[in-house]
Design an enzyme around this catalytic site. Sequence first.
Site, PDB file in Angstrom:
ATOM      1  N   TYR A  52     124.792 -34.685  14.558  1.00 54.01           N
ATOM      2  CA  TYR A  52     123.467 -34.246  14.993  1.00 54.01           C
ATOM      3  C   TYR A  52     123.525 -32.947  15.793  1.00 54.01           C
ATOM      4  O   TYR A  52     122.563 -32.171  15.776  1.00 54.01           O
ATOM      5  CB  TYR A  52     122.741 -35.364  15.760  1.00 54.01           C
ATOM      6  N   HIS A 103     110.543 -40.124  11.104  1.00 50.91           N
ATOM      7  CA  HIS A 103     111.969 -40.407  11.349  1.00 50.91           C
ATOM      8  C   HIS A 103     112.486 -39.805  12.652  1.00 50.91           C
ATOM      9  O   HIS A 103     113.685 -39.634  12.814  1.00 50.91           O
ATOM     10  CB  HIS A 103     112.814 -39.905  10.156  1.00 50.91           C
TER      11      HIS A 103
HETATM   12  N1  APR Z   1     110.627 -26.846  -2.397  1.00 49.70           N
HETATM   13  C1  APR Z   1     110.098 -28.097  -2.543  1.00 49.70           C
HETATM   14  N2  APR Z   1     110.833 -29.184  -2.805  1.00 49.70           N
HETATM   15  C2  APR Z   1     112.173 -29.025  -2.942  1.00 49.70           C
HETATM   16  C3  APR Z   1     112.785 -27.768  -2.793  1.00 49.70           C
HETATM   17  C4  APR Z   1     111.971 -26.657  -2.519  1.00 49.70           C
HETATM   18  N3  APR Z   1     112.464 -25.418  -2.373  1.00 49.70           N
HETATM   19  N4  APR Z   1     114.131 -27.944  -2.989  1.00 49.70           N
HETATM   20  C5  APR Z   1     114.326 -29.254  -3.220  1.00 49.70           C
HETATM   21  N5  APR Z   1     113.140 -29.906  -3.200  1.00 49.70           N
HETATM   22  C6  APR Z   1     112.861 -31.334  -3.410  1.00 49.70           C
HETATM   23  C7  APR Z   1     113.862 -32.078  -4.282  1.00 49.70           C
HETATM   24  O1  APR Z   1     113.551 -31.877  -5.662  1.00 49.70           O
HETATM   25  C8  APR Z   1     113.647 -33.518  -3.829  1.00 49.70           C
HETATM   26  O2  APR Z   1     112.608 -34.149  -4.560  1.00 49.70           O
HETATM   27  O3  APR Z   1     112.922 -31.975  -2.162  1.00 49.70           O
HETATM   28  C9  APR Z   1     113.212 -33.352  -2.383  1.00 49.70           C
HETATM   29  C10 APR Z   1     114.262 -33.735  -1.368  1.00 49.70           C
HETATM   30  O4  APR Z   1     114.551 -35.079  -1.495  1.00 49.70           O
HETATM   31  P1  APR Z   1     115.573 -35.812  -0.485  1.00 49.70           P
HETATM   32  O5  APR Z   1     116.821 -34.999  -0.343  1.00 49.70           O
HETATM   33  O6  APR Z   1     115.701 -37.224  -0.933  1.00 49.70           O
HETATM   34  O7  APR Z   1     114.826 -35.718   0.931  1.00 49.70           O
HETATM   35  P2  APR Z   1     113.652 -36.628   1.494  1.00 49.70           P
HETATM   36  O8  APR Z   1     112.755 -37.124   0.423  1.00 49.70           O
HETATM   37  O9  APR Z   1     113.044 -35.871   2.621  1.00 49.70           O
HETATM   38  O10 APR Z   1     114.471 -37.827   2.090  1.00 49.70           O
HETATM   39  C11 APR Z   1     113.782 -38.814   2.828  1.00 49.70           C
HETATM   40  O11 APR Z   1     115.803 -39.919   3.376  1.00 49.70           O
HETATM   41  O12 APR Z   1     118.019 -39.817   3.906  1.00 49.70           O
HETATM   42  C12 APR Z   1     116.765 -39.980   4.410  1.00 49.70           C
HETATM   43  O13 APR Z   1     116.110 -39.769   6.608  1.00 49.70           O
HETATM   44  C13 APR Z   1     116.377 -38.998   5.478  1.00 49.70           C
HETATM   45  O14 APR Z   1     114.166 -38.162   5.970  1.00 49.70           O
HETATM   46  C14 APR Z   1     115.119 -38.351   4.935  1.00 49.70           C
HETATM   47  C15 APR Z   1     114.634 -39.366   3.914  1.00 49.70           C
END
Ligand code: APR
Length: 237
Positions: A52, A103
């Site tokens: 972190y 979160h």
């Molecule tokens: N613009 C918009 N979306 C994007 C971009 C971009 N430039 N680049 C990537 N993405 C999209 C990906 O296609 C994907 O659908 O962002 C999404 C990211 O997904 P994750 O990595 O799963 O992140 P998130 O959905 O925020 O995860 C949720 O999971 O691990 C936990 O606590 C963590 O808050 C997080 C939660």
Amino acid sequence: MNIVIFSGAGLSTESGIPTFRDSGGLWEQHRIEDVASPEGWGRDKKLVLDFYAMRFVKQAECLPNPAHQAIAELSKRFSVTNITQNIDTLLERAGCEDVWHLHGRIDLQKCEFHHSLSFPFDTQFECDYKSRIFHPIKFGDQCPKCGGQLRPDIVWFGEPVDMRDEHLMQLVKAADIFIGVGTSAQVYPAAGLLPMFRKTKEKYFIDPHPNEELLNGFTILQGSASEQLPLLVKKLL
Ligand code: APR
């Protein structure tokens, strides 16, 4: 007009903060169970704090991108509520005031005994200490109230999410427009938000790789947040 914006890591990735599940994402480089669970905390607090600390420094170096700025612009005209899974503060730094961090936030710390699911599981002792931080938390930093180790105010896997059900139901009822952006919507309970807004008339979802199975009834704007959000905001304004 009431607008709800539900965001994930994709909103901030063009500011330089990696997503979790894309290739090169955070979960490819770190084991969730080591750095984002009460069990991992119990095994190695220093490892968790170092993870972190790295994220604290990274986000402090990053700036809001055109997507955050577009949301702030929209908030000047309409009532905009942000529900975000992101722990960074880029929405606030762009000028958004109504941000609900499901979160937690990277710039807040709390005592390791802050609530019952924190390590150690069998303790009956709870301490309500929480404060803002301006430097990464170090191993050995003690809670001024009870002497427990300080930890980030982040929701780890297995810990309860701050869902505020009543507030959420009010938002669902009042929403004229729902915008989802940059989330794989895989993690519950946040993943359950999309179906909750199914009756909202105008629904958009911005993502370069949208999961179309989850997006029945949505207008899908395929592309990056920093390119698609300013276009959508321009249209709404
Ligand atoms: N613009 C918009 N979306 C994007 C971009 C971009 N430039 N680049 C990537 N993405 C999209 C990906 O296609 C994907 O659908 O962002 C999404 C990211 O997904 P994750 O990595 O799963 O992140 P998130 O959905 O925020 O995860 C949720 O999971 O691990 C936990 O606590 C963590 O808050 C997080 C939660």
